[in-house]
Scaffold this motif. Structure first.
Motif, mmCIF file in Angstrom:
data_model
loop_
_atom_site.group_PDB
_atom_site.id
_atom_site.type_symbol
_atom_site.label_atom_id
_atom_site.label_comp_id
_atom_site.label_asym_id
_atom_site.label_seq_id
_atom_site.Cartn_x
_atom_site.Cartn_y
_atom_site.Cartn_z
ATOM 1 N N ASP A 24 2.958 -3.165 -6.202
ATOM 2 C CA ASP A 24 2.413 -2.195 -5.237
ATOM 3 C C ASP A 24 1.359 -1.479 -5.800
ATOM 4 O OD1 ASP A 24 2.228 -0.289 -3.284
ATOM 5 O OD2 ASP A 24 4.172 0.560 -3.379
ATOM 6 N N ASP A 58 -2.945 -0.406 -5.740
ATOM 7 C CA ASP A 58 -3.923 0.284 -5.045
ATOM 8 C C ASP A 58 -5.136 -0.060 -5.264
ATOM 9 O OD1 ASP A 58 -5.252 2.120 -3.466
ATOM 10 O OD2 ASP A 58 -4.671 4.028 -4.463
ATOM 11 N N ARG A 80 2.118 1.892 -8.092
ATOM 12 C CA ARG A 80 3.255 2.749 -7.950
ATOM 13 C C ARG A 80 4.059 2.567 -9.175
ATOM 14 N NH1 ARG A 80 8.351 1.558 -6.340
ATOM 15 N NH2 ARG A 80 7.575 -0.516 -5.229
ATOM 16 N N THR A 107 10.434 0.413 -0.888
ATOM 17 C CA THR A 107 9.974 0.601 0.534
ATOM 18 C C THR A 107 10.993 0.797 1.590
ATOM 19 O OG1 THR A 107 7.895 -0.624 -0.070
ATOM 20 C CG2 THR A 107 8.704 -0.513 2.333
ATOM 21 N N GLU A 117 -0.570 9.352 -5.792
ATOM 22 C CA GLU A 117 0.172 8.687 -4.877
ATOM 23 C C GLU A 117 0.526 9.810 -3.631
ATOM 24 O OE1 GLU A 117 2.210 7.847 -8.918
ATOM 25 O OE2 GLU A 117 0.997 9.349 -8.001
ATOM 26 N N ARG A 162 -2.686 8.681 -1.820
ATOM 27 C CA ARG A 162 -2.217 7.048 -1.211
ATOM 28 C C ARG A 162 -1.355 7.404 0.156
ATOM 29 N NH1 ARG A 162 0.166 2.082 -4.409
ATOM 30 N NH2 ARG A 162 -0.556 0.420 -3.057
ATOM 31 N N LEU A 163 -0.514 8.379 0.198
ATOM 32 C CA LEU A 163 0.265 8.643 0.953
ATOM 33 C C LEU A 163 -0.552 9.078 2.598
ATOM 34 C CD1 LEU A 163 2.957 9.364 2.758
ATOM 35 C CD2 LEU A 163 2.925 11.267 1.446
ATOM 36 N N GLU A 166 4.428 1.665 6.193
ATOM 37 C CA GLU A 166 3.890 2.327 4.800
ATOM 38 C C GLU A 166 3.692 3.784 4.600
ATOM 39 O OE1 GLU A 166 -0.075 1.772 2.113
ATOM 40 O OE2 GLU A 166 -0.185 0.972 4.170
ATOM 41 N N SER A 167 3.702 4.466 6.027
ATOM 42 C CA SER A 167 3.512 5.972 5.897
ATOM 43 C C SER A 167 4.821 6.412 5.582
ATOM 44 C CB SER A 167 3.119 6.556 7.131
ATOM 45 O OG SER A 167 1.765 6.086 7.416
ATOM 46 N N ARG A 226 5.965 5.436 1.684
ATOM 47 C CA ARG A 226 5.285 6.501 0.848
ATOM 48 C C ARG A 226 5.508 7.775 0.794
ATOM 49 N NH1 ARG A 226 2.649 2.795 -1.572
ATOM 50 N NH2 ARG A 226 1.581 1.084 -0.922
ATOM 51 N N GLN A 250 9.006 7.521 -0.882
ATOM 52 C CA GLN A 250 8.899 7.283 -2.294
ATOM 53 C C GLN A 250 8.316 8.274 -3.085
ATOM 54 O OE1 GLN A 250 6.603 3.735 -1.659
ATOM 55 N NE2 GLN A 250 8.224 2.412 -2.200
ATOM 56 N N THR A 251 7.211 9.074 -2.408
ATOM 57 C CA THR A 251 6.708 10.236 -3.398
ATOM 58 C C THR A 251 7.660 11.396 -3.369
ATOM 59 O OG1 THR A 251 4.699 9.529 -2.390
ATOM 60 C CG2 THR A 251 4.850 11.658 -3.252
#
Length: 796
Positions: free
Chosen positions: A142, A144, A217, A264, A362, A365-366, A439-440, A443, A446-447
């Motif tokens: 994962d 960036d 990540r 994910t 992170e 990125r979110l 993805e949104s 993330r 995960q965050t």
């Protein structure tokens, strides 16, 4: 009972109990074979092994696994059974030996991340650093590569000193880029005598460790563990085919999935895993549930690894009245209550701080993902940063995108819009971007999990000291107690919803072992005596910090030696623990900014507080509660073994043990200890009951609360386990809590009406019927394990 079915071959299908073993280079498959007889005698049905894949050289845990190039593999690196543990042949030998004793094997698998500390040991990571986005493995991680990632679209590697000085860089004889002891591959055609020029030509950029930049990540905040994209089928099969093969070849019976919340889409992943392993495979997930959270019913698993039950059983042994006085002591010494409201507020503040300082990359990125998910409304990144920060910091859960938690997430969004109307547009954008999996959504989830773990378990739980036994993984120290009614209701619900989930009392990740927590919990029964001891010690030796001293004193009491004579090894352990605890708490020192003066001052205070008159005071108090904490530790173990779920026994906990947080709790185990030890004998008896009455502990069994009558009624924990549809249980457990002040007179005046029939204690062989007193029921020991004696005519 261990069973075989026509379709299972020689597999062990139905678990009675698991036994967790921490494999290391010094304790591999061959060593496990040597302890199989004792584990079989104990009643264990399944070995539960730590990760068995090849890992970074010298790894003591295996969670930093790396792919390796096996012989005849055409040079392709894949996960392999670790040679250092015995390799595939060693695993085959272990499985064969286990099968002979009708034992199964569960292995710990790590789908979320892999080790990258040394690129030379990880061919996939080496390839990514060398070729960047063109790497065969670029989609495995994962990564960036955004031009807005702060490293000009390169993979940011946070390894430099704070000043960012590149002058130590050099190019070695093999053409690698070297920074002190770290070695990095370079792209083809970029070799040069000028190391800084070489660095500038790479697909990665070395950045200061505290810059807030990171190009991948990771597992929580561990830079040496890089996250994998299991949502990519190619990645999934590259990392799981070996596991599927092990299962299909009959070498394993199931898996424990490490940290699925980091993925994910955990639900999608677990459905794929279930499809590949088949319906009979055992699948347990390391899922830390909040106090008000249940494991989502959409998950095709057998259950969690048991932290939820640890919380329940621990809490029923903590005294609410004593906790009130411990709250007063905490406020006296620290100025804060340490109660539920304080913990909530402190937790929110810590999450905001952690998000801003540890997870800046992170978070950024979110926000980029959210802004890219919908139409451009002309909204700047600022409001989305602030709104997502509020959502993450106020969340009560590791991640909120499980179907069962979506209503909570919607409510949280609505509440935030009401409280912060200036963020209404940003909240609408966030809601739209996270309305469906993508993805949104991933993330954000995960965050949230990473921030929660680092802020609460790994920081807040080291910043408070009301009752540290409740400051445990999966526990909520703000709600550290349970009534008997709540306890029974939670167990009945567990049986209805997740009857085959694990029940743990110690793990390789617990902050303190079960026996240490049992002794510390006794402080809730003697708060005045504890208060006097703390005051006396602090009067003799004023601590550099009152909170740190209060925290450490409870842990010192938890592992205080029985003879009151700490050994040099004991001092090494407590000093190492204190250093870790202080740095995790981060109040006066931390891992990144070490305050040597403070740490040295606290170390000196520990030495003073554990010698002379202070040591005498600790010994006196420890002797006073010795019989009681041991009785309640046995009671705790018996309950864990016989309540709904599959009991998991952590290595060495069939004897008394005094482990603190890792690596202390991963010390080698002396397996030569006696099987006649009180805990060993109890476990053997309890598991024999489970084996002899499988239907009374299965998915279709019953859980029957039994309520004692008399002055000690609230102190008695009793329940029956039986077969669904039967009016009578087959097994009854009776034990006591709050034993410090539960004397003979109160025991003799307290009775328990047993279910109809004659009952025999599996350990003492004493017989009971009707409504015996607790004095009689527990006359031979702290736990009665009763089975109904069938009449001769019924036996026929």
């Amino acid at each position: 009972m261990v069973t075989d079915t026509p379709t299972s071959g020689n597999r062990v299908v139905t678990p009675v109990a698991t036994y967790r073993i921490q494999l290391t280079p010094d304790f591999g498959f061959a060593d496990v074979i040597t302890i199989l007889p004792s584990l079989s005698d104990l009643g264990i049905s399944h070995l539960y092994l730590s990760p068995i894949a090849a890992a970074t050289a010298g790894s003591q845990h295996g969670y930093d696994w790396v792919p390796t190039i096996a012989p005849h593999s055409d040079g392709v690196a894949t996960p392999q059974v670790a040679d250092v543990l015995g390799g595939i042949d060693g695993l085959r030998a272990l499985t064969k030996a286990a099968r002979k004793r009708r034992m199964g094997i569960i292995i710990d698998i790590v789908p979320n991340h892999m080790g990258i500390a040394d690129p030379a040991q990880n061919p996939w990571w080496t390839d990514v650093l060398r070729y960047g986005q063109e790497s065969t493995y670029a989609d495995y991680f994962d990564l960036d590569f955004s031009p807005h990632n702060g490293a000009q679209g390169k993979i940011a590697l946070p390894v430099l000193a704070s000043d960012g000085d590149l002058s130590p860089l050099r190019v070695d004889d093999t053409g690698n880029l070297v920074y002190h002891d770290k070695v990095f591959p370079i792209a083809p055609g970029t070799s040069d005598d000028d190391a800084i020029a070489v660095h500038g030509a790479q697909h990665y950029r070395l950045v200061p460790h505290d810059s807030g930049l990171i190009g991948y990540r990771r597992f929580f905040a561990v830079n040496e563990l890089a996250g994998l994209r299991q949502e990519n089928p190619e990645v999934y099969y590259a990392t799981h085919q070996w596991i599927i093969d092990l299962h299909h070849d009959g070498l394993i019976d199931g898996v424990r999935v490490d940290h699925p919340d980091g993925l994910t889409n955990p639900i999608e992943y677990l459905h794929q895993l279930r499809a590949d392993l088949g319906p009979s495979a055992l699948i347990f997930v390391e899922k830390v549930l909040a106090r008000t959270e249940e494991l989502d019913s959409w998950l095709p698993v057998d259950g969690t690894t048991g932290y939820d039950q640890l919380r329940i059983v621990d809490a029923v042994f903590a005294s609410e009245a004593g906790l009130v006085e411990l709250t007063e002591l905490h406020e006296m010494f620290t100025g804060e209550t340490g109660d539920a409201q304080w913990l909530h507020d402190a937790g929110v503040a810590l999450k905001k701080h952690t998000l801003a300082h540890t997870f800046r990359a992170e978070h950024a990125r979110l926000v980029r993902a959210i802004r890219a998910a919908g139409p451009d409304l002309g909204l700047s990144a600022g409001p989305i940063f602030e709104a997502t920060g509020e959502l993450i910091s106020t969340s009560l859960f590791y991640r909120e995108d499980y179907p069962g938690l979506l209503p909570y997430y919607a409510s949280n969004l609505a509440s935030l819009a009401t409280i912060r109307p200036e963020l209404a547009t940003a909240i609408t954008v966030i809601a739209d971007a996270t309305a469906s999996p993508g993805e949104s959504t991933a993330r954000l989830a995960q965050t949230t999990g990473a921030v929660t773990a680092k802020s609460v378990e790994d920081c807040l739980f080291y910043r408070t000291a009301r009752l540290v036994s409740a400051q445990e993984v999966g526990c909520d120290p703000g709600y550290a107690t349970l009534t008997l009614t709540e306890f029974h209701e939670l167990n009945a619900r567990r049986l209805r919803t997740w009857p085959t989930t694990m029940s743990a009392s110690s793990t390789h990740d617990t902050k303190r072992g079960e026996d240490v927590r049992a002794r510390i919990r006794m402080l809730s029964q003697i708060p005045q005596r504890w208060m006097g001891t703390v005051i006396d010690i602090n009067r003799r030796h004023a601590p550099p910090d009152a909170l740190t001293a209060l925290f450490l004193l409870q842990n010192i009491f938890g592992i205080w030696p029985d003879d009151g004579q700490p050994t040099p090894q004991w001092f090494l352990r407590i000093h190492a623990y204190a250093t870790k605890a202080m740095r995790e708490g981060g109040l006066h020192t931390s891992w990144t900014t070490v305050n040597t003066d403070f740490e040295d001052a606290m170390a000196a205070w520990i030495d003073d507080a554990t010698t002379g008159d202070s040591a005498g005071a600790l010994t006196t108090l420890a002797n006073e509660v010795d019989a009681h904490w041991r009785a309640e530790a046995l009671a705790h173990k018996a309950i864990t073994l016989l309540t709904p779920g599959i009991p998991d026994i952590y290595q060495g906990t069939q004897w008394w043990e005094d482990s603190l947080v890792d690596p202390d709790n991963r010390r080698p185990v002396d397996y030569s200890q006696s099987a006649k030890h009180p805990k060993s004998a109890l476990i053997t008896a309890a598991l024999a009951l489970r084996g002899a009455h499988p239907d009374a502990f299965g998915a279709d069994s019953t859980y029957v609360p039994l309520i004692a009558d008399g002055p000690g009624g609230d102190r008695i924990i009793a329940f029956g386990r039986g077969i669904a549809g039967s009016f009578l249980p087959d097994v009854v457990l009776v034990t006591a809590r709050f034993t410090h002040s539960f004397g003979d007179d109160a025991r003799s005046a307290t009775t328990l009406v047993l279910p109809e029939g004659d009952w025999v204690d599996a350990m003492s062989r004493s017989r009971f019927s009707g409504a015996p007193t607790i004095g009689d029921l527990l006359g031979a020991g702290p736990v009665a394990l009763l089975t109904r004696k069938q009449s001769r005519s019924r036996r026929k």
